[in-house]
Design a protein around this motif. Sequence first.
Motif, short mmCIF file in Angstrom:
data_model
loop_
_atom_site.label_atom_id
_atom_site.label_comp_id
_atom_site.label_asym_id
_atom_site.label_seq_id
_atom_site.Cartn_x
_atom_site.Cartn_y
_atom_site.Cartn_z
N GLU A 132 0.82 -1.21 0.00
CA GLU A 132 0.00 0.00 0.00
C GLU A 132 0.85 1.26 0.00
OE1 GLU A 132 -2.90 -0.09 3.10
OE2 GLU A 132 -3.98 -1.79 2.22
N ASN A 133 2.18 1.08 -0.09
CA ASN A 133 3.09 2.23 -0.12
C ASN A 133 3.20 2.80 -1.54
OD1 ASN A 133 3.86 2.38 2.63
ND2 ASN A 133 5.23 0.63 2.33
N ILE A 134 2.04 3.02 -2.14
CA ILE A 134 1.94 3.56 -3.49
C ILE A 134 1.19 4.89 -3.40
CG2 ILE A 134 1.06 3.25 -5.83
CD1 ILE A 134 3.08 1.17 -5.30
N GLU A 135 1.77 5.91 -3.99
CA GLU A 135 1.11 7.20 -4.09
C GLU A 135 0.82 7.44 -5.56
OE1 GLU A 135 2.10 11.89 -3.25
OE2 GLU A 135 3.12 10.37 -2.02
N PRO A 183 -3.34 0.55 -6.24
CA PRO A 183 -4.13 1.00 -7.40
C PRO A 183 -5.05 -0.11 -7.89
CG PRO A 183 -1.80 1.58 -7.66
CD PRO A 183 -1.89 0.62 -6.50
N LYS A 184 -6.05 0.28 -8.65
CA LYS A 184 -7.03 -0.70 -9.11
C LYS A 184 -6.73 -1.23 -10.52
CE LYS A 184 -10.71 1.27 -6.27
NZ LYS A 184 -12.06 1.90 -6.25
N ASP A 185 -5.91 -0.52 -11.28
CA ASP A 185 -5.60 -0.97 -12.63
C ASP A 185 -4.50 -2.02 -12.59
OD1 ASP A 185 -3.92 1.40 -11.87
OD2 ASP A 185 -2.86 0.80 -13.70
N GLN A 186 -4.36 -2.78 -13.68
CA GLN A 186 -3.42 -3.89 -13.69
C GLN A 186 -1.98 -3.44 -13.56
OE1 GLN A 186 -3.87 -6.62 -16.94
NE2 GLN A 186 -2.24 -7.97 -16.24
N VAL A 187 -1.60 -2.38 -14.26
CA VAL A 187 -0.22 -1.90 -14.16
C VAL A 187 0.07 -1.45 -12.74
CG1 VAL A 187 1.41 -0.14 -14.91
CG2 VAL A 187 -0.06 -1.24 -16.58
N GLY A 188 -0.86 -0.73 -12.14
CA GLY A 188 -0.67 -0.28 -10.76
C GLY A 188 -0.57 -1.43 -9.78
N ARG A 189 -1.39 -2.45 -10.00
CA ARG A 189 -1.36 -3.62 -9.11
C ARG A 189 -0.06 -4.40 -9.29
NH1 ARG A 189 -4.41 -7.43 -10.07
NH2 ARG A 189 -5.37 -6.82 -12.05
N PHE A 190 0.46 -4.43 -10.52
CA PHE A 190 1.75 -5.08 -10.76
C PHE A 190 2.85 -4.36 -9.98
CE2 PHE A 190 5.75 -4.96 -13.17
CZ PHE A 190 6.08 -6.32 -13.17
N SER A 217 5.77 -4.93 -2.96
CA SER A 217 5.54 -5.79 -1.81
C SER A 217 6.60 -6.87 -1.71
CB SER A 217 4.15 -6.44 -1.90
OG SER A 217 3.96 -7.39 -0.87
N GLN A 218 6.95 -7.47 -2.85
CA GLN A 218 7.98 -8.51 -2.83
C GLN A 218 9.32 -7.95 -2.40
OE1 GLN A 218 8.04 -11.20 -6.29
NE2 GLN A 218 6.00 -10.49 -6.80
N ASN A 219 9.64 -6.74 -2.87
CA ASN A 219 10.88 -6.09 -2.44
C ASN A 219 10.86 -5.83 -0.94
OD1 ASN A 219 13.12 -4.92 -4.44
ND2 ASN A 219 11.21 -5.14 -5.59
N GLU A 220 9.75 -5.35 -0.44
CA GLU A 220 9.66 -5.04 0.99
C GLU A 220 9.81 -6.30 1.84
OE1 GLU A 220 6.69 -1.13 0.64
OE2 GLU A 220 5.86 -3.12 1.01
N GLN A 221 9.18 -7.38 1.39
CA GLN A 221 9.27 -8.63 2.16
C GLN A 221 10.69 -9.19 2.13
OE1 GLN A 221 5.85 -11.47 1.67
NE2 GLN A 221 5.11 -9.93 0.22
N VAL A 222 11.30 -9.20 0.93
CA VAL A 222 12.64 -9.77 0.81
C VAL A 222 13.66 -8.92 1.55
CG1 VAL A 222 14.53 -10.20 -0.82
CG2 VAL A 222 12.23 -11.03 -1.34
N TRP A 223 13.67 -7.62 1.29
CA TRP A 223 14.67 -6.77 1.93
C TRP A 223 14.43 -6.63 3.43
CZ3 TRP A 223 19.06 -6.40 -0.13
CH2 TRP A 223 19.23 -6.28 -1.50
N GLY A 224 13.17 -6.77 3.85
CA GLY A 224 12.90 -6.75 5.28
C GLY A 224 13.57 -7.88 6.02
N PRO A 230 10.92 0.97 4.31
CA PRO A 230 10.29 0.98 2.98
C PRO A 230 10.49 2.29 2.24
CG PRO A 230 8.79 0.06 4.61
CD PRO A 230 9.94 0.65 5.37
N ALA A 231 10.53 2.21 0.93
CA ALA A 231 10.59 3.38 0.05
C ALA A 231 9.30 3.40 -0.77
CB ALA A 231 11.80 3.33 -0.86
N PRO A 232 8.42 4.37 -0.55
CA PRO A 232 7.18 4.44 -1.33
C PRO A 232 7.46 4.68 -2.80
CG PRO A 232 7.08 5.84 0.63
CD PRO A 232 8.51 5.42 0.46
#
Length: 294
Positions: free
Chosen positions: A10-13, A81-88, A94-101, A114-116
């Motif tokens: 959810e760290n998307i603006e 986001p609700k669109d496919q590109v945004g969800r991608f 999310s994968q970066n946050e989980q791995v780097w965490g 995290p970096a938004p």
Amino acid sequence: MKWEDYGQSENIEDRRGDTQYAGGGGGSSGHLGLGAMIVLGLVGYALGIDPRLLIGGAEMVSRMGGGGQQEVARKGEVGVPKDQVGRFVASILSQNEQVWGEVLPAQTGVKFKPAPIVLFNGMTSSGCGTAQSAMGPFYCPIDGKIYLDTSFFRDMKTKLGGGGDFAYAYVISHEMGHHIQDLLGVLPKAQAAQKNASSEGQANAISVRIELQADCLAGVWAANANEKWQNIEPGDVEKAIATAQAIGDDRLQKSQRGFAVPDSFTHGSSAQRVQWLQRGLQSGKVSSCNTFAN
């Protein structure tokens, strides 16, 4: 690459569609500094964009650490986001946050923050000055955010001959690599070294090392993500390597000028970019990414 089932950050603006850009008009050149202005001067490449900046935004990263006046950034809609590109993008983040965490504290003792990601179209404001589509995605160390005009995915496919989900994920993860450099303290030290460089060629050489390390860190992320989820599919790595080859400074300069000028490189040659991406992929370790020691 499988990406749908691994969570969405959810760290998307999301500022896409924002028609009331608050970038401060023509003051961006004063914010960008000499290095970024030199690069913006190269936007006359035949493709209509500077392809080297599709991955990296090196001048934004390496020359914006000195502070200075900051623009007031508009707030977009925060969340998935609700669109496919945004969800991608939200999934890869999310994968970066989980791995780097997990990986960053385990391997370095440094806590991950995290970096938004700020999504935009055309132009928006950042802590490093005005962000424009032609600059490609970049990490701003002043506000700790990644800026991404999602149209660059289309440009990668149609203008650079790249594309594919893993190649796109590699690009996003390269920008996260700059954030990891920032957390490790590598980025501010490199910025200081650039400011004290005795020549433009020496400053460019430091920029190359910054970018190659981010390539390697993107590989470290991919290796650990695949170990965690087995989400890399056959052909994915080859597409990422093809992308790295396509945006090497030597290849781009030769395609435009007919020859390459190594002292002017800011991102590294095709061979270097592939070498460091593969090193991160093969090792999965941050310690393998010390481009400053080689």
